[in-house]
Scaffold this active site. Structure first.
Site, short mmCIF file in Angstrom:
data_model
loop_
_atom_site.label_atom_id
_atom_site.label_comp_id
_atom_site.label_asym_id
_atom_site.label_seq_id
_atom_site.Cartn_x
_atom_site.Cartn_y
_atom_site.Cartn_z
N GLY A 63 0.69 -1.34 -0.16
CA GLY A 63 -0.15 -0.19 0.02
C GLY A 63 0.70 1.22 0.01
N ASP A 118 0.60 2.86 4.72
CA ASP A 118 -0.21 3.63 4.28
C ASP A 118 -1.27 3.96 5.02
OD1 ASP A 118 -1.54 1.06 4.51
OD2 ASP A 118 -2.10 0.74 2.39
N ASP A 121 -5.41 1.78 11.15
CA ASP A 121 -6.69 1.63 11.06
C ASP A 121 -6.97 0.92 12.33
OD1 ASP A 121 -9.39 1.04 10.26
OD2 ASP A 121 -9.04 -0.77 9.51
N LYS A 149 -7.25 6.44 10.89
CA LYS A 149 -8.88 6.44 11.02
C LYS A 149 -8.71 6.13 12.50
CE LYS A 149 -10.26 3.51 7.31
NZ LYS A 149 -10.95 2.30 6.88
N PHE A 170 -14.18 3.29 4.08
CA PHE A 170 -13.18 2.35 3.20
C PHE A 170 -12.68 3.34 1.94
CE2 PHE A 170 -10.92 -1.04 1.04
CZ PHE A 170 -10.25 -1.50 1.96
N VAL A 171 -11.39 3.49 1.96
CA VAL A 171 -10.94 4.44 0.86
C VAL A 171 -9.84 3.63 0.07
CG1 VAL A 171 -11.22 6.60 2.15
CG2 VAL A 171 -8.96 4.96 2.49
N ASP A 177 -5.73 -0.18 -1.65
CA ASP A 177 -6.37 -1.16 -2.65
C ASP A 177 -7.51 -1.80 -2.13
OD1 ASP A 177 -5.15 -2.76 -0.72
OD2 ASP A 177 -5.59 -4.54 -1.94
N ARG A 183 -5.15 0.81 -6.79
CA ARG A 183 -3.97 1.65 -6.15
C ARG A 183 -3.48 2.50 -6.96
NH1 ARG A 183 -2.19 -2.00 -1.79
NH2 ARG A 183 -2.35 -4.13 -2.18
P1 IMP Z 1 -4.76 -2.20 10.46
O1 IMP Z 1 -3.89 -3.15 10.87
O2 IMP Z 1 -6.22 -2.50 10.96
O3 IMP Z 1 -4.23 -0.70 11.50
O4 IMP Z 1 -4.84 -2.05 9.02
C1 IMP Z 1 -3.62 -1.58 8.35
C2 IMP Z 1 -3.93 -1.91 7.11
O5 IMP Z 1 -5.09 -2.42 6.31
C3 IMP Z 1 -3.25 -0.97 6.01
O6 IMP Z 1 -1.98 -1.08 5.82
C4 IMP Z 1 -4.16 -1.41 4.93
O7 IMP Z 1 -3.56 -2.21 3.89
C5 IMP Z 1 -5.51 -1.99 5.26
N1 IMP Z 1 -6.56 -0.97 5.34
C6 IMP Z 1 -7.18 -0.40 6.40
N2 IMP Z 1 -8.09 0.51 6.23
C7 IMP Z 1 -8.15 0.47 4.75
C8 IMP Z 1 -8.84 1.34 3.76
O8 IMP Z 1 -9.71 2.21 4.06
N3 IMP Z 1 -8.66 0.99 2.37
C9 IMP Z 1 -7.72 0.11 2.03
N4 IMP Z 1 -6.80 -0.47 2.89
C10 IMP Z 1 -7.32 -0.27 4.22
MG MG Z 2 -2.17 -2.62 3.00
#
Ligand code: IMP
Ligand code: MG
Length: 208
Positions: A63, A118, A121, A149, A170-171, A177, A183
């Site tokens: 990402g 990227d 979340d 987020k 969700f972006v 992606d 992407r």
């Molecule tokens: P986390 O482990 O939940 O913090 O998620 C991190 C990963 O989830 C990021 O590196 C992204 O690959 C993916 N991700 C989380 N939210 C989004 C979104 O809104 N769009 C696309 N990918 C996301």
């Molecule tokens: Mg990712």
């Protein structure tokens, strides 16, 4: 600290989405020009904070590709670059277990690290990668994410450099992606719900 202009909401009208993407992207959240400006200012902050030091940038695949390319070309301090492959989304919008698809190759012991991702979340990815990097005994680890987020956070983790704080949407685009698509979009846009509803159907039928 966020400037008001760095908090993104849903004010951008649908008509801003180029015709080609209108069925798949409901609206543009961050324009190409806004990305350009913010990435420049993030690079300036990093440049200032790490002045006089050599940096090892560890970037998470896939990402970060667009963000990283724009960020590092703005940096003039000495740096080395390496990647880690991490995958947490198995073709959908809900997180599953974390899988390492590429390991670090540089020796980072005693080094100043900048970990780039990227989007922050739930924080599970960053927390897990930080723990893994910490075991390699770097001198310091700072983190930089394009998007944050905060409303979705599960792990207690915050990034040192944040491009934009965004709401729970969700972006896609600018490296982000959905099932490895979108992407290449030059902006960050909100994925149209039709896409993941249709996507889930086609993935189910493909698995049969
Ligand atoms: P986390 O482990 O939940 O913090 O998620 C991190 C990963 O989830 C990021 O590196 C992204 O690959 C993916 N991700 C989380 N939210 C989004 C979104 O809104 N769009 C696309 N990918 C996301
Ligand atoms: Mg990712």
């Amino acid at each position: 600290m966020f400037l008001r202009s760095q908090r993104r909401d849903l004010m951008t009208p649908r008509s801003n989405v180029p015709m080609r993407w209108r069925d798949e992207v409901s609206r543009i959240l961050i324009t190409k020009a806004e990305l350009h400006r913010r990435v420049n200012s993030l690079a300036a902050e990093i440049e200032r904070d790490f002045a006089g030091r050599e940096l090892v940038i560890v970037s998470l695949l896939n990402g970060t590709v667009l963000f990283l390319a724009d960020l590092i070309r703005r940096l003039t301090l000495p740096l080395r670059l390496d990647f880690m492959g991490v995958s947490s989304y198995r073709g959908g919008t809900e997180a599953r277990e974390l899988i390492f698809t590429k390991e670090l190759r540089l020796d980072v012991r005693g080094r100043d690290l900048l970990l780039v991702d990227d989007i922050l979340d739930t924080g599970k990815t960053l927390a897990c990668v930080l723990a893994k990097l910490g075991r390699l005994k770097p001198k310091e680890i700072k983190t930089c994410v394009l998007l944050d987020k905060p409303s979705r956070r599960v792990e207690k983790v915050a990034a040192d450099y944040v491009g934009f704080e965004i709401p729970d949407l969700f972006v896609v685009g600018y490296g982000l992606d959905f099932a490895e698509r979108y992407r290449n979009l030059p902006f960050v846009g909100v994925l149209h719900p039709n896409v993941y509803l249709n996507g889930a159907e086609s993935m189910t039928s493909a698995a049969k």
